[in-house]
Each structure stands twice: as C-alpha cells, then as structure tokens.
Design a protein around this motif. Structure first.
Motif, mmCIF file in Angstrom:
data_model
loop_
_atom_site.group_PDB
_atom_site.id
_atom_site.type_symbol
_atom_site.label_atom_id
_atom_site.label_comp_id
_atom_site.label_asym_id
_atom_site.label_seq_id
_atom_site.Cartn_x
_atom_site.Cartn_y
_atom_site.Cartn_z
ATOM 1 N N MET A 183 39.937 -28.194 74.562
ATOM 2 C CA MET A 183 40.325 -27.446 75.587
ATOM 3 C C MET A 183 39.237 -26.729 76.317
ATOM 4 N N ASN A 184 38.918 -26.670 76.773
ATOM 5 C CA ASN A 184 37.311 -25.936 78.240
ATOM 6 C C ASN A 184 37.209 -24.382 77.744
ATOM 7 N N ASN A 185 36.507 -24.308 78.023
ATOM 8 C CA ASN A 185 35.960 -23.062 78.613
ATOM 9 C C ASN A 185 37.171 -21.815 78.979
ATOM 10 N N ILE A 186 38.000 -22.201 80.299
ATOM 11 C CA ILE A 186 38.224 -21.567 81.208
ATOM 12 C C ILE A 186 39.798 -21.510 80.775
ATOM 13 N N GLU A 187 40.777 -22.276 80.468
ATOM 14 C CA GLU A 187 41.823 -22.699 79.699
ATOM 15 C C GLU A 187 41.590 -22.133 78.266
ATOM 16 N N ALA A 188 40.813 -21.510 77.634
ATOM 17 C CA ALA A 188 40.809 -20.851 76.580
ATOM 18 C C ALA A 188 41.398 -19.465 76.458
ATOM 19 N N LYS A 189 39.873 -19.431 77.487
ATOM 20 C CA LYS A 189 40.565 -17.380 77.993
ATOM 21 C C LYS A 189 41.570 -17.939 79.238
ATOM 22 N N GLN A 190 42.106 -18.669 79.588
ATOM 23 C CA GLN A 190 43.730 -18.289 79.804
ATOM 24 C C GLN A 190 44.812 -18.543 79.103
ATOM 25 N N GLN A 191 44.397 -18.990 78.176
ATOM 26 C CA GLN A 191 45.736 -18.203 76.836
ATOM 27 C C GLN A 191 46.039 -16.812 76.314
ATOM 28 N N GLN A 192 44.068 -16.892 76.687
ATOM 29 C CA GLN A 192 44.228 -15.202 75.850
ATOM 30 C C GLN A 192 44.730 -14.335 77.432
ATOM 31 N N ILE A 193 44.101 -14.218 77.975
ATOM 32 C CA ILE A 193 44.830 -13.771 79.284
ATOM 33 C C ILE A 193 47.114 -13.770 79.257
ATOM 34 N N GLU A 194 47.514 -15.506 79.305
ATOM 35 C CA GLU A 194 48.742 -14.664 78.968
ATOM 36 C C GLU A 194 49.479 -14.251 77.400
ATOM 37 N N THR A 195 48.781 -14.407 76.603
ATOM 38 C CA THR A 195 48.394 -13.968 75.468
ATOM 39 C C THR A 195 48.468 -12.194 75.922
ATOM 40 N N THR A 196 47.717 -11.688 76.622
ATOM 41 C CA THR A 196 47.952 -10.251 76.745
ATOM 42 C C THR A 196 48.731 -10.113 77.801
ATOM 43 N N MET A 197 49.365 -11.010 78.597
ATOM 44 C CA MET A 197 50.558 -10.713 79.811
ATOM 45 C C MET A 197 51.683 -10.803 79.596
ATOM 46 N N ARG A 198 51.770 -11.480 78.012
ATOM 47 C CA ARG A 198 53.185 -11.365 77.105
ATOM 48 C C ARG A 198 53.445 -10.130 75.906
ATOM 49 N N LEU A 199 52.866 -9.669 75.864
ATOM 50 C CA LEU A 199 52.568 -8.334 75.265
ATOM 51 C C LEU A 199 54.065 -7.170 75.596
ATOM 52 N N ALA A 200 53.851 -6.901 76.852
ATOM 53 C CA ALA A 200 54.194 -5.442 76.979
ATOM 54 C C ALA A 200 54.883 -6.287 78.720
ATOM 55 N N PRO A 201 56.456 -5.676 79.346
ATOM 56 C CA PRO A 201 56.542 -6.227 80.488
ATOM 57 C C PRO A 201 55.837 -5.033 81.667
ATOM 58 N N VAL A 202 54.663 -4.259 81.402
ATOM 59 C CA VAL A 202 54.056 -3.425 82.112
ATOM 60 C C VAL A 202 53.066 -3.164 81.382
ATOM 61 N N ILE A 203 52.057 -3.639 82.098
ATOM 62 C CA ILE A 203 50.538 -3.283 81.379
ATOM 63 C C ILE A 203 50.221 -1.500 82.810
ATOM 64 N N PRO A 204 49.630 -0.670 82.240
ATOM 65 C CA PRO A 204 49.416 0.384 82.600
ATOM 66 C C PRO A 204 48.452 0.387 83.442
ATOM 67 N N VAL A 205 48.397 0.480 84.838
ATOM 68 C CA VAL A 205 47.015 0.886 85.368
ATOM 69 C C VAL A 205 46.164 2.112 85.764
ATOM 70 N N VAL A 206 45.267 1.915 84.881
ATOM 71 C CA VAL A 206 45.299 3.984 84.764
ATOM 72 C C VAL A 206 43.718 4.464 85.797
ATOM 73 N N VAL A 207 43.117 5.457 86.349
ATOM 74 C CA VAL A 207 42.449 5.431 86.856
ATOM 75 C C VAL A 207 42.206 6.790 86.146
ATOM 76 N N ILE A 208 40.929 7.389 85.238
ATOM 77 C CA ILE A 208 41.135 8.212 84.776
ATOM 78 C C ILE A 208 39.760 9.115 85.106
ATOM 79 N N ASP A 209 39.341 10.288 85.198
ATOM 80 C CA ASP A 209 38.372 11.449 85.624
ATOM 81 C C ASP A 209 38.154 11.779 84.973
ATOM 82 N N ASP A 210 38.745 12.291 83.542
ATOM 83 C CA ASP A 210 38.274 12.594 82.278
ATOM 84 C C ASP A 210 37.855 11.501 81.087
ATOM 85 N N ALA A 211 36.248 11.070 81.103
ATOM 86 C CA ALA A 211 36.631 10.494 79.856
ATOM 87 C C ALA A 211 37.248 10.934 78.187
ATOM 88 N N LYS A 212 37.634 12.267 78.303
ATOM 89 C CA LYS A 212 38.272 13.236 77.123
ATOM 90 C C LYS A 212 40.040 13.075 76.965
#
Length: 217
Positions: A1-30
């Motif tokens: 398995m090449n490097n890009i394929e391994a990383k694509q499998q990691q992305i796929e696993t992440t995408m399948r964790l939940a139907p929505v990935i929250p996209v956050v803009v955060i102004d206060d690190a606290k």
C-alpha cells in the motif's frame, strides 16, 4: 500500500465516524475543550477547527491533549506551513477549501491525511489522478448543491464526498441520501452565540440531532 492510499483510508475512517463533521470557527481557545467534549458526547467525534482565527492552533492543541474520543482536524489549510502547524498541534487530519499543485506536493510529504476541496468535476478528476478518492465538495450549496453532486455519482463512481458550505440540519439529508456522500460538514453545530455564552448543553443537543442523520439503508 502506498502512502497516499494509507492516508486516504484514514480519511475514509474519519468520514464514516458520524454523518456530520462539525466545522468550527473559534475565537476563544478557552472554549475549545468544553466545546469538543460536548460534540463528542453528542456523537460527532470528528471535529474540524478552521485556521481562520488567531486562537485556532491553541484550540487544536488543547482538544488533542485533553478531549478523549475527539478526532481533531484542521480546516482552511492552504500550504505546507499550515500542514506542518496542524501536525505539530496534534491534528489527525487536514481539510482544504480547494487544491493546488503546491499544496498536494506538500501533502505528499506530510504524515497528515488531507481531505482536499473541489467545486468542479475537472478538479475531482485531477485529484483522482493523484490518488485521492475522498474529497470535500465546497462550497456545496453555492457550487450546485446535492443535484450537482448526485450527477457526478455515475461518471465518478470511485469518489466519495464530504459536502460542506451552506448546509443545515434541514438540508443535510438531501446530501446524505446520495450514494457518493459519506458525511457532510456543518457549522450549525457550533453557532457563535453558543460558543460565546458557553452553552455546552445546547451544542451537545445540536450534535445529537446531527448524529441522528443516518444515511438511508
């Protein structure tokens, strides 16, 4: 398995964790740690914090270090410097609004899996040639919405998408019903007013609603 394929499998696993990935803009690190704990508790463990504010990298470091179960990603990644900063902060994946040869070359050299953005079929084809089978469709609604993305399913059956941009709880189902969509990205889970007031229970409730948006079948 090449490097890009391994990383694509990691992305796929992440995408399948939940139907929505929250996209956050955060102004206060606290706010980062209690926000991320609320999102994880609500069933949306993959979290994209965008590099749009000075607090972003500090927030990512805090989530990576302190929030059990969170899969933290970095959004608005534009270049090699952003990729390096994201990796150093503890990110598990990176997301870009578009693509460029320079960014893709940098991603080849980085250990961080990249979910690059596309708005056209030609861009999707170019990324497929480089080994990318998992892409962000952005900005999803202005670029053509679920009808355009659905039209790509037959000519580009190898690719799976995370549409992001202009999607709401009400419209997410139209995208999730498509055969070439694994999840959507949404900013509605962490509205600015709830972040500002520390309404973590409210954010957890929004996450639970989003986690309930299961794909048909």
């Amino acid at each position: 398995m090449n490097n890009i394929e391994a990383k694509q499998q990691q992305i796929e696993t992440t995408m399948r964790l939940a139907p929505v990935i929250p996209v956050v803009v955060i102004d206060d690190a606290k706010a980062a740690v209690p926000m991320a704990r609320a999102l994880v508790a609500g069933g949306t463990p993959a979290i994209e914090v965008t590099l749009r504010t000075p607090a972003a990298l500090e927030a990512i470091r805090a989530i990576a270090a302190e929030v059990e179960g969170a899969i933290i990603g970095v959004g608005t990644v534009l270049n090699a410097r952003d990729l390096h900063a994201a990796l150093q902060a503890g990110a598990r994946f990176a997301v870009s609004p578009g693509m460029s040869p320079y960014l893709l070359d940098a991603a080849d050299d980085s250990a961080l899996p990249l979910l690059p953005g596309v708005a056209t079929a030609s861009e999707a084809m170019s990324l497929l040639e480089r080994g990318y089978r998992h892409l962000k469709f952005f900005p999803a609604v202005p670029a053509g919405g679920h009808k355009l993305l659905g039209a790509w399913a037959s000519p580009l059956p190898q690719i799976r998408f995370c549409p992001t941009g202009g999607i709401s709880l009400g419209s997410a189902g139209d995208f999730l019903a498509l055969p070439n969509v694994l999840c959507v990205g949404g900013s509605w889970l962490t509205p600015a007013d709830k972040l500002a007031t520390g309404d973590w229970a409210g954010i957890e409730l929004l996450a639970r609603e989003a986690a309930g948006l299961r794909k048909p079948g």
